[in-house]
Scaffold this motif. Sequence first.
Motif, PDB file in Angstrom:
ATOM      1  N   UNK A 485       0.844  -1.208   0.000  1.00 40.04           N
ATOM      2  CA  UNK A 485       0.000   0.000   0.000  1.00 40.04           C
ATOM      3  C   UNK A 485       0.877   1.254   0.000  1.00 40.04           C
ATOM      4  N   UNK A 486       1.913   1.230   0.821  1.00 45.49           N
ATOM      5  CA  UNK A 486       2.796   2.399   0.910  1.00 45.49           C
ATOM      6  C   UNK A 486       3.480   2.662  -0.427  1.00 45.49           C
ATOM      7  N   UNK A 487       3.840   1.610  -1.139  1.00 46.85           N
ATOM      8  CA  UNK A 487       4.511   1.767  -2.436  1.00 46.85           C
ATOM      9  C   UNK A 487       3.647   2.583  -3.400  1.00 46.85           C
ATOM     10  N   UNK A 488       2.335   2.399  -3.339  1.00 46.09           N
ATOM     11  CA  UNK A 488       1.436   3.153  -4.224  1.00 46.09           C
ATOM     12  C   UNK A 488       1.478   4.640  -3.924  1.00 46.09           C
ATOM     13  N   UNK A 489       1.574   4.970  -2.631  1.00 42.44           N
ATOM     14  CA  UNK A 489       1.480   6.376  -2.230  1.00 42.44           C
ATOM     15  C   UNK A 489       2.807   7.118  -2.376  1.00 42.44           C
ATOM     16  N   UNK A 492       2.165   9.575  -4.965  1.00 41.65           N
ATOM     17  CA  UNK A 492       0.923  10.333  -4.822  1.00 41.65           C
ATOM     18  C   UNK A 492       1.104  11.774  -5.277  1.00 41.65           C
ATOM     19  N   UNK A 493       0.028  12.383  -5.735  1.00 45.53           N
ATOM     20  CA  UNK A 493       0.069  13.778  -6.161  1.00 45.53           C
ATOM     21  C   UNK A 493       0.238  14.685  -4.945  1.00 45.53           C
ATOM     22  N   UNK A 494      -0.460  14.371  -3.868  1.00 45.13           N
ATOM     23  CA  UNK A 494      -0.388  15.189  -2.658  1.00 45.13           C
ATOM     24  C   UNK A 494       0.996  15.069  -2.026  1.00 45.13           C
ATOM     25  N   UNK A 495       1.660  16.211  -1.824  1.00 48.22           N
ATOM     26  CA  UNK A 495       3.031  16.207  -1.327  1.00 48.22           C
ATOM     27  C   UNK A 495       3.127  15.622   0.080  1.00 48.22           C
ATOM     28  N   UNK A 496       2.168  15.961   0.946  1.00 49.76           N
ATOM     29  CA  UNK A 496       2.201  15.462   2.317  1.00 49.76           C
ATOM     30  C   UNK A 496       2.116  13.938   2.352  1.00 49.76           C
ATOM     31  N   UNK A 497       1.229  13.396   1.530  1.00 49.38           N
ATOM     32  CA  UNK A 497       1.064  11.942   1.452  1.00 49.38           C
ATOM     33  C   UNK A 497       2.333  11.304   0.910  1.00 49.38           C
ATOM     34  N   UNK A 498       2.887  11.901  -0.143  1.00 49.30           N
ATOM     35  CA  UNK A 498       4.062  11.301  -0.789  1.00 49.30           C
ATOM     36  C   UNK A 498       5.273  11.268   0.150  1.00 49.30           C
ATOM     37  N   UNK A 499       5.516  12.356   0.861  1.00 44.31           N
ATOM     38  CA  UNK A 499       6.674  12.404   1.752  1.00 44.31           C
ATOM     39  C   UNK A 499       6.501  11.477   2.949  1.00 44.31           C
ATOM     40  N   UNK A 500       5.272  11.430   3.483  1.00 46.25           N
ATOM     41  CA  UNK A 500       5.012  10.503   4.585  1.00 46.25           C
ATOM     42  C   UNK A 500       5.205   9.062   4.131  1.00 46.25           C
ATOM     43  N   UNK A 501       4.776   8.766   2.899  1.00 45.07           N
ATOM     44  CA  UNK A 501       4.951   7.419   2.358  1.00 45.07           C
ATOM     45  C   UNK A 501       6.426   7.059   2.209  1.00 45.07           C
ATOM     46  N   UNK A 502       7.253   8.028   1.849  1.00 49.02           N
ATOM     47  CA  UNK A 502       8.692   7.784   1.744  1.00 49.02           C
ATOM     48  C   UNK A 502       9.268   7.374   3.098  1.00 49.02           C
TER      49      UNK A 502
END
Length: 513
Positions: A485-489, A492-502
């Motif tokens: 699931x994390x790999x998908x995000x 993500x377009x949303x920067x907050x989501x993308x950085x948290x996923x990293x």
Amino acid sequence: TNLRLSTEDLTSQRLFFFFQAEDGIRDAQESRGLGDVYKRQIPSHITGLPQEFLQTPLGRMLKPMFDGMKNQMMQNSNPMFLPGAFEGQSNSQTMFGQSPGQGGMQAGGASQEPVVEVTSFEHFVEAMSADEGFIVDFYSYTCPPCMRIKPIYEQLASRYRSICPKLRFYKVNTQGPAREVAQQFEITSIPTFMSFYKGEMFEKFAGADNRRLESMIDLMANKIGTVSAPAPVIQSSPFKVFNPSKRELYVFPFDKPDNAINKIKTAIETVPALKVKDHTIFEAFAANPAENLKNFPGPNKGALVRWLVENLDVLPKEDMIPFYDLWRLLLADEACRKFYAKDFAEHFASLLKNIEEREIEVARSNRVFTYRAIANLFSSPESLTLIKTNWAVVHSIVERCLTKHSDDKTALASIIWVVYNVAATRKELELSQEHTARYLELVCGLLEREKDERVIHGAILSLIYFTHGNNDNITSAKSRSAHEHIARFRSAVDESVRLAAEDAHYILTQGTN
């Protein structure tokens, strides 16, 4: 992005201001030196320069931007630019720190602070006219990545002051008085960093990317001309938003109280049970809620909380909603939280039990307000005791919301921050392994099915706190396909989501190492 200033325009404007001021203050025959400046009245053609500025090529170019400004402020089409959620608060701990006071530094001048807060659109225009090159950080105090990169930006600004003295650093609060600057540049994602060279935008990117920020600053410094080579930046953490050394709890802010206050005023005039009561403390508070929450002494805040809770007990159900709303708003304030925890533990237990046992009878709005109040109670040691004492009921309410109300996005976007605070305080709560495993299951379920970015963001941050430093929880999360699931995000377009996923990806792949 429509603003384009040529080097010739800027140079001519700068010389225009300089020679007008020189000619107006000094007189070759009558002046007795610099001390004479303080003895003679400055001519009106000097004090009228702001008006004359609008008649210059630069001023005429900027005038349409000024003309449209008030309409943009009135419309507030983007909630990102609503008036500051934290204005007037001093004791309210937020998820990512408190809002500091604005600095009074001027554009183009020396400052004791490395980063200057832009206080108005005019202040920003002044910076564009006066500074050869500068960097701007568009941020908000409610934005996790903004608060994470804030100290890094300040550190870089401080370091480059000696490397490139002509390079200036500014910040624009998208919820503050200079939010029209962000509107004018169509800032839709924060943090956003922009660099300007000789009045023209040079580079722009969105996101809390340390390396990219330093690259932007270094490029602008080299373009202006440095006086010394920059020292290498020591990368102290592999994380982009998560700070392992500093726990950060989420607090729903004291924002938009007018709706609740106006409805309470109506209830006071129409509900018989309220007409006979003394409302002096509420009336004093309602005169200026944000300022009074900041300036009320402790006893006044305690009296306000007492007035609110005691009136909740006599109200019919249809009139309770604005009282619940104001109750959860007050719990954004630390002093109010402490007073409530000290004097109204029984009220909290009763309220939770009522929601658990008679959920259908409780208005949806009241449930959402209660979720937000619960989240805020995590943020003070005294009020966290209320959560621990009533943990079984709190856990039941959270689990029920995540499983039975998954179609209610407003409720999910509120309860997810309760889950986040549970994860962040799991040691203080002495969370059992059984409950931890259940929360990991619920969080992974959200990551699998949810589309709402608010919920996804909170779920990823919750996963980070649950798994960091605990290989057993990492294994448990992986068994529930968390890494997939994390790999998908991560894209993500949303920067907050993308950085948290990293950050979550790093923890899941690197373990406790």
